[in-house]
Design a protein around this motif. Sequence first.
Motif, short mmCIF file in Angstrom:
data_model
loop_
_atom_site.label_atom_id
_atom_site.label_comp_id
_atom_site.label_asym_id
_atom_site.label_seq_id
_atom_site.Cartn_x
_atom_site.Cartn_y
_atom_site.Cartn_z
N CYS A 152 -6.24 -2.21 -2.83
CA CYS A 152 -5.68 -1.53 -4.00
C CYS A 152 -4.16 -1.67 -3.94
O CYS A 152 -3.55 -1.35 -2.92
CB CYS A 152 -6.08 -0.06 -4.02
SG CYS A 152 -5.33 0.84 -5.39
N LEU A 185 -2.05 -0.27 -6.27
CA LEU A 185 -1.43 0.70 -7.18
C LEU A 185 -0.32 1.49 -6.49
O LEU A 185 0.74 1.69 -7.05
CB LEU A 185 -2.53 1.65 -7.71
CG LEU A 185 -2.08 2.79 -8.62
CD1 LEU A 185 -1.30 2.30 -9.83
CD2 LEU A 185 -3.30 3.58 -9.09
N CYS A 186 -0.60 1.95 -5.27
CA CYS A 186 0.44 2.72 -4.58
C CYS A 186 0.69 2.12 -3.20
O CYS A 186 -0.11 1.34 -2.70
CB CYS A 186 0.06 4.20 -4.52
SG CYS A 186 -0.78 4.75 -3.05
N HIS A 214 0.25 2.86 -0.28
CA HIS A 214 -0.74 2.94 0.80
C HIS A 214 -1.48 1.60 0.94
O HIS A 214 -1.97 1.27 2.02
CB HIS A 214 -1.77 4.05 0.53
CG HIS A 214 -1.26 5.43 0.78
ND1 HIS A 214 -0.61 5.78 1.94
CD2 HIS A 214 -1.33 6.56 0.03
CE1 HIS A 214 -0.29 7.07 1.89
NE2 HIS A 214 -0.70 7.55 0.73
N LEU A 215 -1.58 0.86 -0.17
CA LEU A 215 -2.25 -0.45 -0.18
C LEU A 215 -3.59 -0.38 0.57
O LEU A 215 -3.86 -1.17 1.48
CB LEU A 215 -1.35 -1.53 0.42
CG LEU A 215 -0.01 -1.75 -0.30
CD1 LEU A 215 0.85 -2.75 0.47
CD2 LEU A 215 -0.21 -2.23 -1.73
N CYS A 216 -4.44 0.56 0.17
CA CYS A 216 -5.71 0.79 0.88
C CYS A 216 -6.60 -0.44 0.87
O CYS A 216 -6.74 -1.12 -0.16
CB CYS A 216 -6.49 1.92 0.20
SG CYS A 216 -5.72 3.52 0.31
N ILE A 247 -10.33 -1.29 0.93
CA ILE A 247 -11.52 -0.47 0.62
C ILE A 247 -12.76 -1.36 0.67
O ILE A 247 -12.93 -2.29 -0.12
CB ILE A 247 -11.38 0.17 -0.79
CG1 ILE A 247 -10.01 0.89 -0.92
CG2 ILE A 247 -12.51 1.14 -1.05
CD1 ILE A 247 -9.68 1.35 -2.32
N GLY A 283 -10.66 4.92 -1.69
CA GLY A 283 -9.30 4.84 -1.15
C GLY A 283 -8.84 6.21 -0.67
O GLY A 283 -9.56 7.21 -0.83
N ALA A 284 -7.62 6.25 -0.12
CA ALA A 284 -7.11 7.50 0.46
C ALA A 284 -6.97 8.61 -0.58
O ALA A 284 -7.01 9.79 -0.24
CB ALA A 284 -5.76 7.25 1.12
N CYS A 285 -6.81 8.26 -1.85
CA CYS A 285 -6.68 9.27 -2.91
C CYS A 285 -8.04 9.86 -3.29
O CYS A 285 -8.09 10.84 -4.05
CB CYS A 285 -6.01 8.67 -4.13
SG CYS A 285 -6.86 7.21 -4.75
N ARG A 305 -10.62 6.23 -6.16
CA ARG A 305 -10.76 4.80 -6.46
C ARG A 305 -11.81 4.25 -5.52
O ARG A 305 -11.71 4.44 -4.30
CB ARG A 305 -9.43 4.05 -6.28
CG ARG A 305 -8.47 4.52 -7.32
CD ARG A 305 -7.14 3.92 -7.44
NE ARG A 305 -6.62 4.50 -8.64
CZ ARG A 305 -6.62 3.91 -9.84
NH1 ARG A 305 -7.01 2.66 -9.96
NH2 ARG A 305 -6.19 4.54 -10.91
#
Length: 337
Positions: free
Chosen positions: A18, A20-21, A23-25, A27, A33-35, A38
Amino acid sequence: MIMQEALFYGPYKNALKCTLCPHLCLISEGNLGACAVRKNIDGKLYSLVYGKTITHAVDPIEKKPLFHFYPGSKIFSYATAGCNFKCAFCQNWEISQISKGKEGEIIGKNITPSKIVDLAIKSKCSSIAMTYNEPSIQFEYALDVCKEAKKKNLKTVFVSNGYICKEPIDMLSGYLDAINIDLKSFNDEFYKKICGARLEPVLDAIKHYHSKNIWIEITTLVIPGENDSNDELRRIAEFIASIDKNMPWHISRFHPDYKMTKNKITPIETLTSAYDIGKRAGLHHVYVGNVPGNRRENTYCNLCGKLLIKRANYQVTENNIFDNKCRFCGEKIAGFF
Ligand code: SF4
């Protein structure tokens, strides 16, 4: 549940990344993801909060806080569940940290972007805020709300932790009008330990939003023993001044909450000292928040020093700005009035 494919992701080894933020998770199939909003489903990344409003309310715009963006107006405010930070002092942790219902469904009521705009108009609001939790994690929903709002001449606002990559900011440009960004500390350890994030990407995002001409106000919650040294407050103020001396800085009083109930309430002297530090750094507009009746929540002209906007309990009780200028000396006041 409305399933909306995410706008920012790509394949990475056997998983999805990801973007978007910051963290670049990574997945893997079936995971979040961490949020926590997602999810990788059959090799595609989906937002689980598109159209899922967990709460909404009508607020004075001063509550966001935005003091230089249509002061005295009402703003329709809504949130979805989840967050990409885990701040131990979060005042909205019931929204930000609890995203799943009993059946594993994301909590929230289905409200389309155009319905959000209708509700804002019916409530006689001139703007819409994505607030209470981090808005960037509902990116696709927020972007569509911004687009719908533009069609009806409503302004849009993020109240954000600033943890977002540059490309999504580029996509918001032209749709998002203003943002309040929390600059919680100038210490990477604080961000790591208390928020589960890093400082540098927040600084980058502030610069990038500014380069896109999105109106920015900064908020720092001053927590005794954590981020209240004169040196740290000076570095925050000097960073803001290095970008734009007209960018308002809100210094906010901490009240014990969530997992930080042992830290004391911020002494008034600390807030006053931070205010002076901001002015010495050259900032034109510094405010003290969460202290009802404090004169430092008023706006003063940077040139003649006269009172321009008087505030009490999030209400504007006097306004001496006309045509974006000080009524007394004619100095131009930055912002939208
Ligand atoms: S938006 Fe969520 S899934 Fe994407 S990188 Fe950030 S925390 Fe991870």
